[in-house]
Design an enzyme around this catalytic site. Structure first.
Site, PDB file in Angstrom:
ATOM      1  CB  CYS A 198      -7.748   0.118  -7.656  1.00 30.18           C
ATOM      2  SG  CYS A 198      -6.623   1.377  -8.257  1.00 30.18           S
ATOM      3  CD  GLU A 241      -6.360   5.918  -1.898  1.00 28.63           C
ATOM      4  OE1 GLU A 241      -7.411   5.462  -2.404  1.00 28.63           O
ATOM      5  OE2 GLU A 241      -6.312   7.037  -1.373  1.00 28.63           O
ATOM      6  CG  ASN A 246      -3.385  -3.688  -8.990  1.00 30.66           C
ATOM      7  OD1 ASN A 246      -2.731  -3.407  -7.989  1.00 30.66           O
ATOM      8  ND2 ASN A 246      -4.395  -2.968  -9.394  1.00 30.66           N
TER       9      ASN A 246
HETATM   10  P1  NAD Z   1      -4.366  -7.595  -0.918  1.00 33.39           P
HETATM   11  O1  NAD Z   1      -5.146  -6.762   0.046  1.00 33.39           O
HETATM   12  O2  NAD Z   1      -4.575  -9.049  -0.940  1.00 33.39           O
HETATM   13  O3  NAD Z   1      -2.800  -7.396  -0.661  1.00 33.39           O
HETATM   14  C1  NAD Z   1      -2.228  -6.099  -0.576  1.00 33.39           C
HETATM   15  C2  NAD Z   1      -0.969  -6.174   0.276  1.00 33.39           C
HETATM   16  O4  NAD Z   1      -1.354  -6.494   1.622  1.00 33.39           O
HETATM   17  C3  NAD Z   1       0.015  -7.255  -0.153  1.00 33.39           C
HETATM   18  O5  NAD Z   1       1.332  -6.793   0.042  1.00 33.39           O
HETATM   19  C4  NAD Z   1      -0.305  -8.394   0.795  1.00 33.39           C
HETATM   20  O6  NAD Z   1       0.781  -9.278   0.987  1.00 33.39           O
HETATM   21  C5  NAD Z   1      -0.621  -7.619   2.069  1.00 33.39           C
HETATM   22  N1  NAD Z   1      -1.456  -8.395   2.982  1.00 33.39           N
HETATM   23  C6  NAD Z   1      -2.328  -9.379   2.687  1.00 33.39           C
HETATM   24  N2  NAD Z   1      -2.901  -9.865   3.796  1.00 33.39           N
HETATM   25  C7  NAD Z   1      -2.382  -9.160   4.822  1.00 33.39           C
HETATM   26  C8  NAD Z   1      -2.584  -9.193   6.233  1.00 33.39           C
HETATM   27  N3  NAD Z   1      -3.428 -10.027   6.787  1.00 33.39           N
HETATM   28  N4  NAD Z   1      -1.893  -8.318   6.990  1.00 33.39           N
HETATM   29  C9  NAD Z   1      -1.050  -7.440   6.426  1.00 33.39           C
HETATM   30  N5  NAD Z   1      -0.802  -7.360   5.094  1.00 33.39           N
HETATM   31  C10 NAD Z   1      -1.463  -8.218   4.316  1.00 33.39           C
HETATM   32  O7  NAD Z   1      -4.612  -6.935  -2.363  1.00 33.39           O
HETATM   33  P2  NAD Z   1      -4.111  -7.456  -3.793  1.00 33.39           P
HETATM   34  O8  NAD Z   1      -4.883  -8.675  -4.157  1.00 33.39           O
HETATM   35  O9  NAD Z   1      -2.625  -7.495  -3.854  1.00 33.39           O
HETATM   36  O10 NAD Z   1      -4.577  -6.239  -4.732  1.00 33.39           O
HETATM   37  C11 NAD Z   1      -5.872  -6.118  -5.228  1.00 33.39           C
HETATM   38  C12 NAD Z   1      -6.674  -5.144  -4.408  1.00 33.39           C
HETATM   39  O11 NAD Z   1      -5.994  -3.904  -4.314  1.00 33.39           O
HETATM   40  C13 NAD Z   1      -8.018  -4.814  -5.029  1.00 33.39           C
HETATM   41  O12 NAD Z   1      -8.979  -4.762  -4.011  1.00 33.39           O
HETATM   42  C14 NAD Z   1      -7.806  -3.423  -5.616  1.00 33.39           C
HETATM   43  O13 NAD Z   1      -8.971  -2.641  -5.765  1.00 33.39           O
HETATM   44  C15 NAD Z   1      -6.881  -2.834  -4.628  1.00 33.39           C
HETATM   45  N6  NAD Z   1      -6.145  -1.728  -5.209  1.00 33.39           N
HETATM   46  C16 NAD Z   1      -6.494  -0.464  -4.839  1.00 33.39           C
HETATM   47  C17 NAD Z   1      -5.840   0.613  -5.406  1.00 33.39           C
HETATM   48  C18 NAD Z   1      -6.199   2.022  -5.010  1.00 33.39           C
HETATM   49  O14 NAD Z   1      -5.405   2.897  -5.258  1.00 33.39           O
HETATM   50  N7  NAD Z   1      -7.351   2.248  -4.424  1.00 33.39           N
HETATM   51  C19 NAD Z   1      -4.837   0.407  -6.347  1.00 33.39           C
HETATM   52  C20 NAD Z   1      -4.508  -0.915  -6.703  1.00 33.39           C
HETATM   53  C21 NAD Z   1      -5.162  -1.981  -6.122  1.00 33.39           C
END
Ligand code: NAD
Length: 493
Positions: free
Chosen positions: A287, A253, A156
């Site tokens: 987020c 995070e 995002n």
């Molecule tokens: P996601 O958890 O699907 O993916 C995040 C990352 O993890 C990606 O690079 C993805 O390829 C990797 N990933 C996915 N499955 C994995 C696995 N099984 N093992 C290892 N790595 C894996 O998240 P998203 O859809 O890209 O982003 C949205 C989420 O991120 C929302 O929940 C949002 O709240 C959160 N977010 C949090 C913050 C914060 O600072 N707290 C900031 C931005 C987004």
């Protein structure tokens, strides 16, 4: 009509060289026109993860021994490169991620600002000096890098979030293996190019493009020394557990379900403007987006009316059209998941209080209208509703009415998450109560729940965050560890 740019070829960046992957083809599509491929290439595999971590490990000692000023200077040069390319990178970001062009350009500028902040860190304090209770002695606390840090980032904020992890990792002397979200690989390539062009030595930053399982391979690699993750709670907890089981420092995070609290004395016009921006900018895919609204029952009807009026003028469509306020969601799967969430909430008793207009010509894009759900007034049913508990990560605002300030704060705290909140009031006493009562990592007073500056801590309380916070001075706590030095001279002459 603007001509469609040809798809950019995706490559992996390992040990200072760009190379083709050997995994399956990855295509990143424009979520506003899914037939349009923005970037394409072969994905990395576990073999690339191994080589990338080894390259980062081999580069670690020389980079840690490079003066911090020089490490910072690389970041400052990269910041300049991003600033000069803000327009073209902003356009690529809007096409690949789907946020509006104005937000996309703003994100590129933010990434440059972050690189600048941490670049200047190269000339700031690098430790502390304490007095000793013993004569002839001083106690120094010096900082050292962790070593090889794995960076796993979400879709995002394709350039700002990676920048706020990679910049402190590098300036504090770590080397990096970065796995971005596979939906936004182009912006990852652009950030890595800027850092490489700014003079980063070979192996100090390695970029792997591919599926989530590469993140798992990364955290399991024996030569990894730390992991910083941002993304969903489910993935974050899995990676944090895998890292912790091997004794790795982990920073994660994760999700949010952030509340805006509108008290009865609030400036309702300002609050309505800010709640609309907080809930619906970036299609609710932040987020820190406002996904819950707690409004005092005495002003609730009036306030909801003002939200509807503003949303009637909220244009949804191609994010590169300057007149548009909100683009599509990142993928068909994301749009389906939000639709399912709305249906579940309605089945559990939520009322559809507002549904906005979609684009005139959706062209197959992953659009959803701005939606407001009013949850049941019965406290138990309201608290149990899916739309109150689960992160939808889309343009949906769930509303509950509060009977006064104390109840409003109680409802705001009624969540497993604790990332950010926004409180709207003109009474400083209520503001001070909010600071004490609302359990979040980031609290906005009379501004929307999203928004973060690079020089102050960023991160969630409760189940939104794990490990040290990000950005500002907090970043140092994660990306370096201390050695306490009891320093005495030899025998006095
Ligand atoms: P996601 O958890 O699907 O993916 C995040 C990352 O993890 C990606 O690079 C993805 O390829 C990797 N990933 C996915 N499955 C994995 C696995 N099984 N093992 C290892 N790595 C894996 O998240 P998203 O859809 O890209 O982003 C949205 C989420 O991120 C929302 O929940 C949002 O709240 C959160 N977010 C949090 C913050 C914060 O600072 N707290 C900031 C931005 C987004």
């Amino acid at each position: 009509m603007t001509p469609i740019a040809p798809a950019v070829q995706l490559r992996q960046f390992i040990a200072g060289s760009w190379e083709e992957g050997t995994g399956a083809v990855l295509s990143s599509a424009n979520p506003a026109r899914p037939g349009e491929v923005v970037a394409e290439g072969l994905q990395a595999t576990a073999e690339h993860v191994d080589r990338a971590v080894r390259a980062a490990s081999d580069a670690a000692a020389a980079w840690a021994g490079t003066p911090m000023h020089e490490r910072g200077a690389v970041l400052l040069r990269a910041a300049g490169l991003l600033e000069r390319a803000e327009e073209s990178l902003g356009r690529e970001l809007a096409r690949e991620e789907g946020k509006t062009l104005a937000e996309a350009r703003g994100e590129v500028a933010r990434a440059a600002q972050i690189l600048r902040y941490f670049g200047n860190e190269g000339d700031r304090a690098a430790g502390e000096v304490f007095a000793s209770p013993r004569r002839g002695e001083r106690i120094l606390v010096v900082r050292k890098p962790l070593g090889v840090v794995g960076v796993v980032t979400p879709f995002n904020f394709p350039i700002a979030i990676p920048a706020w992890k990679i910049a402190p990792a590098l300036v504090y002397g770590n080397t990096v293996v970065w796995k971005p979200a596979s939906t936004v690989p182009l912006l990852a390539v652009r950030l890595a190019e800027a850092l490489a062009d700014a003079g980063l030595p070979k192996g100090v930053l390695n970029l792997l493009i591919g599926p989530g399982k590469l993140g798992t391979a990364l955290v399991e690699h024996p030569r990894l020394d730390g992991l910083t993750f941002t993304g969903s709670t489910a993935v974050g907890r899995r990676l944090a557990a895998a890292g912790a089981s091997r004794g790795l420092p982990v920073q994660a995070e994760m999700g949010g379900k952030n509340a805006a609290i509108v008290l009865k004395d609030a400036d309702l016009d300002l609050a309505a403007e800010q709640v609309v921006l907080g809930a619906f900018r970036s299609t609710g895919q932040k987020c820190t987006a406002t996904s819950r609204l707690v409004v005092d029952e005495q002003v609730a009807d009036e306030f909801l009316g003002r939200l509807r009026t503003r949303l009637d003028a909220w244009a949804v469509g191609d994010p590169t059209d300057p007149g548009v306020h909100m683009g599509p969601l990142i993928s068909a799967g994301a749009a389906d998941s939000v639709r399912r969430g709305i249906s579940a909430a309605v089945e559990e008793g939520a009322a559809l209080a507002y549904e906005g207009k979609g684009p005139g010509d959706p062209e197959g894009g992953f659009y959803l209208p701005a939606t407001i759900l009013e949850l049941p007034r019965n406290p138990a049913s309201g608290a149990a509703n899916t739309a109150w508990r689960e992160e939808f990560f889309g343009p949906v605002l769930s509303v509950r009415r509060a009977s006064g300030t104390a109840n409003a704060f109680e409802l705001a705290n009624e969540s497993d998450f604790g990332l950010s909140a926004a409180v709207f009031t003109q009474d400083v006493t209520r503001v001070l109560e909010a600071v004490d009562s609302i359990d979040v990592g980031i609290l906005h007073v009379n501004s929307e729940s999203a928004g973060a500056d690079p020089h102050v801590p960023f991160g969630g309380a409760r189940k939104s965050g794990y490990g040290p916070k990000e950005q500002g001075g907090a970043a140092k706590e994660f990306f370096s560890h201390t050695t306490t030095v009891y320093l005495r001279g030899g025998n006095p002459r």
